[in-house]
Every structure is written in structure tokens, then in C-alpha cells.
Scaffold this active site. Structure first.
Site, PDB file in Angstrom:
ATOM      1  N   SER A  50       0.820  -1.223   0.000  1.00 54.95           N
ATOM      2  CA  SER A  50       0.000   0.000   0.000  1.00 54.95           C
ATOM      3  C   SER A  50       0.846   1.263   0.000  1.00 54.95           C
ATOM      4  CB  SER A  50      -0.978  -0.013   1.171  1.00 54.95           C
ATOM      5  OG  SER A  50      -0.296  -0.186   2.383  1.00 54.95           O
ATOM      6  N   HIS A  89      -2.413  -8.657   2.244  1.00 56.73           N
ATOM      7  CA  HIS A  89      -1.960  -7.436   2.943  1.00 56.73           C
ATOM      8  C   HIS A  89      -3.006  -7.099   4.013  1.00 56.73           C
ATOM      9  CE1 HIS A  89       0.231  -3.801   3.559  1.00 56.73           C
ATOM     10  NE2 HIS A  89      -0.160  -3.082   2.519  1.00 56.73           N
ATOM     11  N   ARG A 101       4.186  -5.560  16.832  1.00 58.33           N
ATOM     12  CA  ARG A 101       2.844  -4.966  16.859  1.00 58.33           C
ATOM     13  C   ARG A 101       1.837  -6.004  17.376  1.00 58.33           C
ATOM     14  NH1 ARG A 101       2.525  -3.135  10.712  1.00 58.33           N
ATOM     15  NH2 ARG A 101       3.320  -5.268  10.539  1.00 58.33           N
ATOM     16  N   ASP A 141      -1.773  -8.633  12.165  1.00 59.38           N
ATOM     17  CA  ASP A 141      -3.207  -8.895  12.033  1.00 59.38           C
ATOM     18  C   ASP A 141      -3.742 -10.035  12.905  1.00 59.38           C
ATOM     19  OD1 ASP A 141      -3.591  -6.939  10.089  1.00 59.38           O
ATOM     20  OD2 ASP A 141      -2.796  -8.262   8.544  1.00 59.38           O
TER      21      ASP A 141
HETATM   22  N1  NMX Z   1       0.160 -19.729   5.485  1.00 62.76           N
HETATM   23  C1  NMX Z   1       0.454 -20.615   4.515  1.00 62.76           C
HETATM   24  N2  NMX Z   1       1.475 -20.473   3.673  1.00 62.76           N
HETATM   25  C2  NMX Z   1       2.262 -19.408   3.830  1.00 62.76           C
HETATM   26  C3  NMX Z   1       2.038 -18.457   4.820  1.00 62.76           C
HETATM   27  C4  NMX Z   1       0.927 -18.636   5.678  1.00 62.76           C
HETATM   28  N3  NMX Z   1       0.601 -17.756   6.631  1.00 62.76           N
HETATM   29  N4  NMX Z   1       2.990 -17.508   4.739  1.00 62.76           N
HETATM   30  C5  NMX Z   1       3.766 -17.854   3.697  1.00 62.76           C
HETATM   31  N5  NMX Z   1       3.322 -18.987   3.135  1.00 62.76           N
HETATM   32  C6  NMX Z   1       3.820 -19.665   1.954  1.00 62.76           C
HETATM   33  C7  NMX Z   1       3.646 -18.737   0.754  1.00 62.76           C
HETATM   34  O1  NMX Z   1       2.314 -18.778   0.263  1.00 62.76           O
HETATM   35  C8  NMX Z   1       4.683 -19.271  -0.210  1.00 62.76           C
HETATM   36  O2  NMX Z   1       4.194 -20.431  -0.831  1.00 62.76           O
HETATM   37  P1  NMX Z   1       4.361 -20.645  -2.447  1.00 62.76           P
HETATM   38  O3  NMX Z   1       5.769 -20.267  -2.757  1.00 62.76           O
HETATM   39  O4  NMX Z   1       4.042 -22.066  -2.629  1.00 62.76           O
HETATM   40  O5  NMX Z   1       3.368 -19.695  -3.045  1.00 62.76           O
HETATM   41  C9  NMX Z   1       5.808 -19.699   0.733  1.00 62.76           C
HETATM   42  O6  NMX Z   1       5.206 -19.860   2.052  1.00 62.76           O
HETATM   43  C10 NMX Z   1       6.921 -18.680   0.822  1.00 62.76           C
HETATM   44  O7  NMX Z   1       6.370 -17.409   1.121  1.00 62.76           O
HETATM   45  P2  NMX Z   1       7.173 -16.395   2.060  1.00 62.76           P
HETATM   46  O8  NMX Z   1       8.442 -16.052   1.368  1.00 62.76           O
HETATM   47  O9  NMX Z   1       7.257 -16.936   3.434  1.00 62.76           O
HETATM   48  O10 NMX Z   1       6.173 -15.163   2.150  1.00 62.76           O
HETATM   49  P3  NMX Z   1       6.009 -13.890   1.188  1.00 62.76           P
HETATM   50  O11 NMX Z   1       7.024 -12.888   1.534  1.00 62.76           O
HETATM   51  O12 NMX Z   1       5.913 -14.297  -0.239  1.00 62.76           O
HETATM   52  O13 NMX Z   1       4.554 -13.399   1.612  1.00 62.76           O
HETATM   53  C11 NMX Z   1       2.841 -12.912   3.179  1.00 62.76           C
HETATM   54  C12 NMX Z   1       4.318 -12.766   2.853  1.00 62.76           C
HETATM   55  C13 NMX Z   1       2.515 -12.032   4.372  1.00 62.76           C
HETATM   56  C14 NMX Z   1       2.017 -12.425   1.982  1.00 62.76           C
HETATM   57  C15 NMX Z   1       2.541 -14.402   3.494  1.00 62.76           C
HETATM   58  O14 NMX Z   1       3.238 -14.787   4.651  1.00 62.76           O
HETATM   59  C16 NMX Z   1       1.053 -14.689   3.699  1.00 62.76           C
HETATM   60  O15 NMX Z   1       0.339 -14.928   2.709  1.00 62.76           O
HETATM   61  N6  NMX Z   1       0.546 -14.653   4.982  1.00 62.76           N
HETATM   62  C17 NMX Z   1      -0.863 -14.817   5.253  1.00 62.76           C
HETATM   63  C18 NMX Z   1      -1.627 -13.550   4.930  1.00 62.76           C
HETATM   64  C19 NMX Z   1      -1.313 -12.457   5.923  1.00 62.76           C
HETATM   65  O16 NMX Z   1      -1.344 -12.639   7.136  1.00 62.76           O
HETATM   66  N7  NMX Z   1      -1.050 -11.241   5.401  1.00 62.76           N
HETATM   67  C20 NMX Z   1      -0.869 -10.075   6.275  1.00 62.76           C
HETATM   68  C21 NMX Z   1       0.504  -9.439   6.184  1.00 62.76           C
HETATM   69  C22 NMX Z   1       0.585  -8.261   7.119  1.00 62.76           C
HETATM   70  N8  NMX Z   1      -0.273  -7.155   6.675  1.00 62.76           N
HETATM   71  O17 NMX Z   1      -1.170  -6.769   7.379  1.00 62.76           O
HETATM   72  O18 NMX Z   1      -0.098  -6.625   5.582  1.00 62.76           O
HETATM   73  C1  MLT Z   2       2.366  -3.766   6.810  1.00 62.91           C
HETATM   74  O1  MLT Z   2       2.144  -3.310   7.945  1.00 62.91           O
HETATM   75  O2  MLT Z   2       2.371  -3.042   5.799  1.00 62.91           O
HETATM   76  C2  MLT Z   2       2.529  -5.235   6.666  1.00 62.91           C
HETATM   77  O3  MLT Z   2       3.136  -5.782   7.792  1.00 62.91           O
HETATM   78  C3  MLT Z   2       3.103  -5.683   5.364  1.00 62.91           C
HETATM   79  C4  MLT Z   2       4.528  -5.331   5.066  1.00 62.91           C
HETATM   80  O4  MLT Z   2       5.217  -4.631   5.779  1.00 62.91           O
HETATM   81  O5  MLT Z   2       4.990  -5.844   4.021  1.00 62.91           O
END
Ligand code: NMX
Ligand code: MLT
Length: 432
Positions: A233, A263, A318, A366
Site C-alpha cells: 500500500s 496485505h 505490533r 493482524d
Molecule cells: N500460510 C500458509 N502459507 C504461507 C504463509 C501462511 N501464513 N505464509 C507464507 N506462506 C507460503 C507462501 O504462500 C509461499 O508459498 P508458495 O511459494 O508455494 O506460493 C511460501 O510460504 C513462501 O512465502 P514467504 O516467502 O514466506 O512469504 P512472502 O514474503 O511471499 O509473503 C505474506 C508474505 C505475508 C504475503 C505471506 O506470509 C502470507 O500470505 N501470509 C498470510 C496472509 C497475511 O497474514 N497477510 C498479512 C501481512 C501483514 N499485513 O497486514 O499486511
Molecule cells: C504492513 O504493515 O504493511 C505489513 O506488515 C506488510 C509489510 O510490511 O509488508
């Protein structure tokens, strides 16, 4: 707001001097190399941006100026806005000055309400927030003055005006969205004596909203305010503003990115997830049952909301701050207790999931916040990301004001095709 404006000016002078020294030290110094994996992998870990509002350390989390999340969790979001813009916390009379300024600039235009009320009943509250801001774009002080002609060195001053105008309207706008979407559509008047978060909490019109909801709202709006420059964002907002699209366009664009489930939308999904667990296993769900539910969720190809992070490699401070609040005020609440059990169970499962591919098995911001809001009667979880958005707009504003004040150019990295990358690999092989 003359104090804040002057302090931003001082901060800009300081930052410009720093940049001059950095350039003298070596403009061509290599900071980061980029691999093929990073180019195809969301640029993860690529250091290619500067953001002077805040910094996220993989192991200690968010830092704003010299402060950590723990240092700031008792502050007001207004003070954090000051900190993001200036690198310093304000003097004690700032809150009173800010409250008066917000009173003068508040008042969402009737045409915004008309647009929001005309939307289909199932419109997501994040679409309403983004659109609500966009409806007001023609009020942009920056845009009006840019069209007349203003020096580049003054751009930030007009963007600062836009920022204050938007921030002043946010509590009314967000609470109004809640009441249109989930209430009877009547709007509650703001109280000129209340602080920014207190007003938002009050205008939601929740039956049991007392001092504790206002306290939670303050914490909520502090903890989500900024997370350096590369998150979806903030980066989107900055890219849009770098084209000199006004802050209204930039905020609306940033919110559209925040509305994605990977996100900001994760926070509504976290509570949904907790309620599903409660519905299936009951209030006294065991850790074994939670583990079963996690495995089923992963087997179905879904992610566990509230866990994982692109930068952090520890439990998000957080999240820890929310848990501290929960332990103090919500320890008897079933949703909070399930959030606590999830914290005990999820990391160990994610550590080994997909052969250890999950970079961070730990909770992010979150994972617990929804359980706390739920306790105070805010049970419409579709609304949660709006609160994240209200807070994150402080960061969008500060990042764009500083970037403009530093004269940063339009953002335009180079992209290449598969063929270009393949040719590059071939050349490297020949050279070796
Ligand atoms: N549950 C299941 N699989 C996961 C999760 C999770 N919570 N976190 C990462 N992975 C998987 C991810 O999907 C990926 O799989 P593939 O390569 O097969 O697609 C693999 O682990 C490697 O991903 P990472 O390098 O650990 O994570 P990346 O940096 O790509 O993504 C997030 C970060 C935050 C998008 C990811 O951890 C996620 O999808 N989390 C769940 C959603 C979430 O809580 N988002 C909120 C973030 C904070 N915010 O508020 O913005
Ligand atoms: C945020 O607060 O924006 C989230 O933790 C995601 C990020 O920093 O990539």
C-alpha cells in the site's frame, strides 16, 4: 499547524544534508545486487527504495525515528503522525493544537455521503473508503496550486495541506461508512472535544463503546500507521504520488492495495478464521483441534491469515503490543483465547510446511487485533481493514510529504522480458 510545518521544514533540511553527504561519499556505491530469483520473486529483499518515515528491522520490527513499537504503544496517533513527518515526538501542547486544527478542517462533503449511500448494499467498506477519498479529489490544494504554477521546492507544503484536510475527515468518513453499511445509515456528529481516535470510536455508535474502546482505537491507529516504504500500500501510494497525482489519488490507490487478503484484508480474515474455529469446536477448543484445523486449511491450499511476513523474521512487535492489551483487558474473551492458542500452535506447523519454505512462521500485526475489536462489539469484521486504512493513511501522507520535500523524481524502474533474462544468463555462461 505552524509548529509541525516548521519541524517538517527542519527535518527536510536535515535529510537533504544527509543525502548530500551520502552522495559525496559515493553516488555509485553498490547497495544491493539483484538476482534472477528476486526479479521473479516480488523483488523480495532487494534494497532499492529510501523511506525516511520508518524502518522495519527483520529481527526487531518497526522503528519510527529512534523509537520501537514498545516505546510508542501508549502514544496518540496524532503524535505518531508528527513523529513520522519530523523524526521527533511533539511537545505536550501539540495534541491540543492538532485537535483544534482537526475541528477546523473536519466535515465530509454531502456529495461524498450521497455517493457512498448510492452504492450497492454489499459494497466492501474498503471500496467505500477508497472511493470516499477519491470523491474529494477536486478539493486538492496541491492540484489547484500546481495548475496555477508553483516551484517544485514548495510542492510538499501544499501536499501537507491536503494531508491535514484528509486526516481531519477520516474519523467521520470511516465511522459514517460503518453506519451506512452496518447500521441504520444515520451519522453521529463528531465531538470537538475528543481526540482523533476517541472521536472515531464514539462515532461508530457501538452500544458498549466506552473508554476502553477509545483506548483500543488509539493503540490500533498507532500500531498500523506505517511500515517503511516497500509494503504494497505505501509503495503504491508513493508511486502514484510520484507522478504528481494529488495525495487524494495516492491515498485511494494505496488503500486499494491494502484491501488485498495478503496485505491489510488479512485482519478481517483472522477474526473470520477464529470464529470458524469457535463455531466448529466450541469455546473450549483444544490445541490439538486447532492443529487439525490448521492442517485442513493448509491442505485446502489456503494461507493461515495473520502469519508470515515478507520482511520480519520474528513475532511482529505490533502483535505483541496487541497481546499485551488483550491480556490486560480481554483475557476472559473466547476469541482472544483462541488467538492465544493459535499463537501456541501455528508457528510449529508452518516451520515444517512446504519443506520449510515459509520464511516467517510467526504472527504479524493482524493475528490478534480482530479478537480485541470483537470484544468491544465491533463484530462486523468486513470493517476492520478500514481501521487499518485510517491509520496507514498517516504513513502515506508522511511518506509523500517527505518524498516531495526531498524532490524525489517520478518512480520508474526498468522491466525486462524473459528473453532478456535468458540472454543475460547465456552471456554470463560464455564469459565464464
Ligand atoms: N500460510 C500458509 N502459507 C504461507 C504463509 C501462511 N501464513 N505464509 C507464507 N506462506 C507460503 C507462501 O504462500 C509461499 O508459498 P508458495 O511459494 O508455494 O506460493 C511460501 O510460504 C513462501 O512465502 P514467504 O516467502 O514466506 O512469504 P512472502 O514474503 O511471499 O509473503 C505474506 C508474505 C505475508 C504475503 C505471506 O506470509 C502470507 O500470505 N501470509 C498470510 C496472509 C497475511 O497474514 N497477510 C498479512 C501481512 C501483514 N499485513 O497486514 O499486511
Ligand atoms: C504492513 O504493515 O504493511 C505489513 O506488515 C506488510 C509489510 O510490511 O509488508
Amino acid at each position: 499547524m505552524s509548529i509541525l510545518r516548521n519541524e517538517i521544514k527542519n527535518n527536510l533540511t536535515y535529510l537533504k544534508n544527509e543525502i548530500e553527504h551520502i552522495f559525496e561519499g559515493g553516488r555509485d556505491t553498490v547497495l544491493s545486487e539483484v538476482t534472477v530469483g528476486q526479479v521473479y520473486g516480488g523483488m523480495r529483499g532487494l534494497t532499492a527504495l529510501v523511506c525516511n518515515t520508518s524502518y522495519v528491522d527483520p529481527y526487531s520490527g518497526l522503528h519510527i525515528g529512534d523509537f520501537t513499537v514498545e516505546d510508542l504503544s501508549e502514544k496518540y496517533p496524532e503524535e505518531i503522525f508528527y513523529l513520522l513527518c519530523t523524526g521527533k515526538l511533539p511537545e505536550s501542547d501539540f495534541l491540543e493544537e492538532f485537535r483544534k486544527e482537526m475541528n477546523e478542517r473536519s466535515g465530509v462533503p454531502q456529495y461524498t455521503w450521497d455517493v457512498l449511500k448510492a452504492l450497492p448494499e454489499d459494497t466492501h467498506p474498503m471500496s467505500m473508503l477508497s472511493l470516499g477519498i477519491l470523491t474529494m479529489e477536486q478539493e486538492s490544494v496541491f492540484k489547484r496550486n500546481y495548475l496555477k504554477g508553483i516551484p517544485k521546492s514548495d510542492f510538499w507544503k501544499y501536499t501537507f495541506e491536503d494531508a491535514l484536510n484528509v486526516i481531519a475527515k477520516l474519523p467521520e468518513l470511516a465511522a459514517g461508512i460503518y453506519r451506512i453499511r452496518f447500521g441504520d445509515g444515520t451519522l453521529i456528529k463528531r465531538d470537538p472535544d475528543l481526540d482523533w481516535a476517541g472521536n472515531l470510536a464514539m462515532m461508530l455508535g457501538l452500544p458498549n463503546s466506552g473508554k476502553e474502546l477509545a483506548r483500543l482505537m488509539r493503540l490500533y491507529l498507532v500500531l498500523h500507521c506505517d511500515h517503511e516504504g516497500g509494503n504494497v500500500s505505501a509503495f503504491t501510494s508513493r508511486v502514484v504520488n510520484s507522478a504528481l497525482s494529488s495525495l487524494y489519488y495516492a491515498i485511494s490507490a494505496g488503500l486499494n492495495g491494502l484491501a488485498g487478503p495478503l496485505h491489510g484484508l488479512a485482519n478481517q480474515n483472522c477474526l473470520k478464521f477464529i470464529l470458524e474455529i469457535r463455531h466448529r469446536f466450541g469455546d473450549l477448543v483444544s490445541e490439538e483441534e486447532i492443529a487439525l484445523y490448521i492442517k485442513e486449511t493448509l491442505d485446502s491450499g489456503k494461507v493461515i491469515p495473520g502469519y508470515g511476513h515478507a520482511v520480519l523474521r520474528v513475532t511482529d512487535p505490533r502483535f505483541t503490543a496487541f497481546m499485551k492489551f488483550g491480556k490486560a483487558y480481554c483475557s476472559e474473551n473466547v476469541c482472544f483465547q483462541i488467538a492465544e492458542k493459535l499463537f501456541k500452535v501455528v508457528p510449529d506447523i508452518l516451520k515444517t510446511y512446504k519443506g520449510g519454505k515459509v520464511a516467517s512462521p510467526w504472527p504479524n500485526v493482524d493475528a490478534a487485533s480482530g479478537a480485541l475489536l470483537f470484544k468491544y462489539g465491533l463484530n462486523q469484521f468486513d470493517f476492520y481493514t478500514v481501521l487499518f486504512g485510517v491509520s496507514r493513511i498517516l504513513g502515506f501522507c508522511a511518506q509523500n510529504i517527505l518524498a516531495q520535500g526531498l524532490g524525489q523524481p517520478i518512480i520508474r524502474p526498468k522491466s525486462v522480458t524473459n528473453k532478456w533474462v535468458a540472454d543475460q544468463l547465456m552471456k554470463n555462461k560464455v564469459n565464464h
